[in-house]
Enzyme design. Structure first.
Site, PDB file in Angstrom:
ATOM      1  N   HIS A  26       0.817  -1.219   0.000  1.00 19.32           N
ATOM      2  CA  HIS A  26       0.000   0.000   0.000  1.00 19.32           C
ATOM      3  C   HIS A  26       0.851   1.270   0.000  1.00 19.32           C
ATOM      4  CE1 HIS A  26       0.358  -0.124   4.525  1.00 19.32           C
ATOM      5  NE2 HIS A  26       0.316   1.192   4.355  1.00 19.32           N
ATOM      6  N   ASP A  69      -0.097  -7.603   1.636  1.00 13.86           N
ATOM      7  CA  ASP A  69       0.407  -6.224   1.653  1.00 13.86           C
ATOM      8  C   ASP A  69       1.935  -6.207   1.710  1.00 13.86           C
ATOM      9  OD1 ASP A  69       0.447  -3.498   1.739  1.00 13.86           O
ATOM     10  OD2 ASP A  69      -0.262  -3.320   3.805  1.00 13.86           O
ATOM     11  N   SER A 161       4.106   2.489   8.166  1.00 15.16           N
ATOM     12  CA  SER A 161       3.779   1.502   7.143  1.00 15.16           C
ATOM     13  C   SER A 161       5.007   1.063   6.364  1.00 15.16           C
ATOM     14  CB  SER A 161       2.790   2.091   6.147  1.00 15.16           C
ATOM     15  OG  SER A 161       1.510   2.086   6.687  1.00 15.16           O
TER      16      SER A 161
END
Length: 202
Positions: A26, A69, A161
């Protein structure tokens, strides 16, 4: 640890080979990679800047469920490995981590009450059982792993992230998603060893 400047946001990542960085799918976007950084706003002599030659997000990444992911970035040039820039080993087998395993997570994500930081922070978290974690995240699958304890209140945060979940000096997870409280969910690297090896060989 890599700082990824992506379009108008940023992510973390980590060096798995001199010319490969692993991060979350992402975090896709036009990316500049900065290695060896501590304070991202200063031109530190330890920093190495690289462009991305090719992006390899997992072919089954699903932005709605956060499944798979994980992404590999092929750098435009190899990093120079030294005391500040090193590769981190990946798991050897696809077995699950034991509940309670102590790990650490690092990044330039927000700290205390959404205060942004330009310095790299690290925090300790422990692996949560899959059973307990499905209570918070019913859609948990084998490509995910949970860490962080509701009582410890330490967790990865927004902006972390793509950074690594490191257990016993091995990168076991990639910061993926979560609520504003622990536990957080990480992509489970051990689940993707075949895909990783195949992509690196390309």
């Amino acid at each position: 640890m890599a700082y990824l400047k992506v379009d108008d946001f940023y992510c973390g990542g980590f060096l798995v080979a001199p010319d490969w960085v692993m991060t979350a799918a992402h975090c896709m976007g036009n990316t500049t990679v900065i290695l060896g950084a501590h304070n991202i706003l200063e031109p530190e002599t330890t920093q190495q800047v690289r462009g991305v030659l090719r992006y390899y997000p997992h072919p089954d990444y699903n932005p709605n469920t956060w499944s798979n992911d994980i992404m590999l970035l092929k750098l435009t040039a190899k990093a120079t490995l030294n005391g500040y820039v090193k590769t981190i080993p990946l798991p050897k087998t696809s077995s699950d981590l034991c509940t309670g395993t102590k790990c650490s997570v690092a990044g330039w994500g927000r700290i205390d009450n959404d205060q942004a930081t330009n310095k790299l922070f690290e925090t300790k978290v422990s692996i949560l059982s899959r059973r307990k974690c499905t209570y918070f995240y019913p859609r948990l699958n084998t490509g995910m792993i949970c860490a962080g304890d509701f009582h410890e209140l330490s967790d990865s945060s927004q902006g972390d992230s793509g950074g690594p979940l490191v257990c016993n000096n091995v990168a076991q997870g990639i910061v993926s998603f979560g609520y504003n409280h622990p536990p957080g969910v990480y992509a489970r690297i051990a689940n993707y060893l075949f895909w990783i090896r195949r992509t690196l060989r390309k």
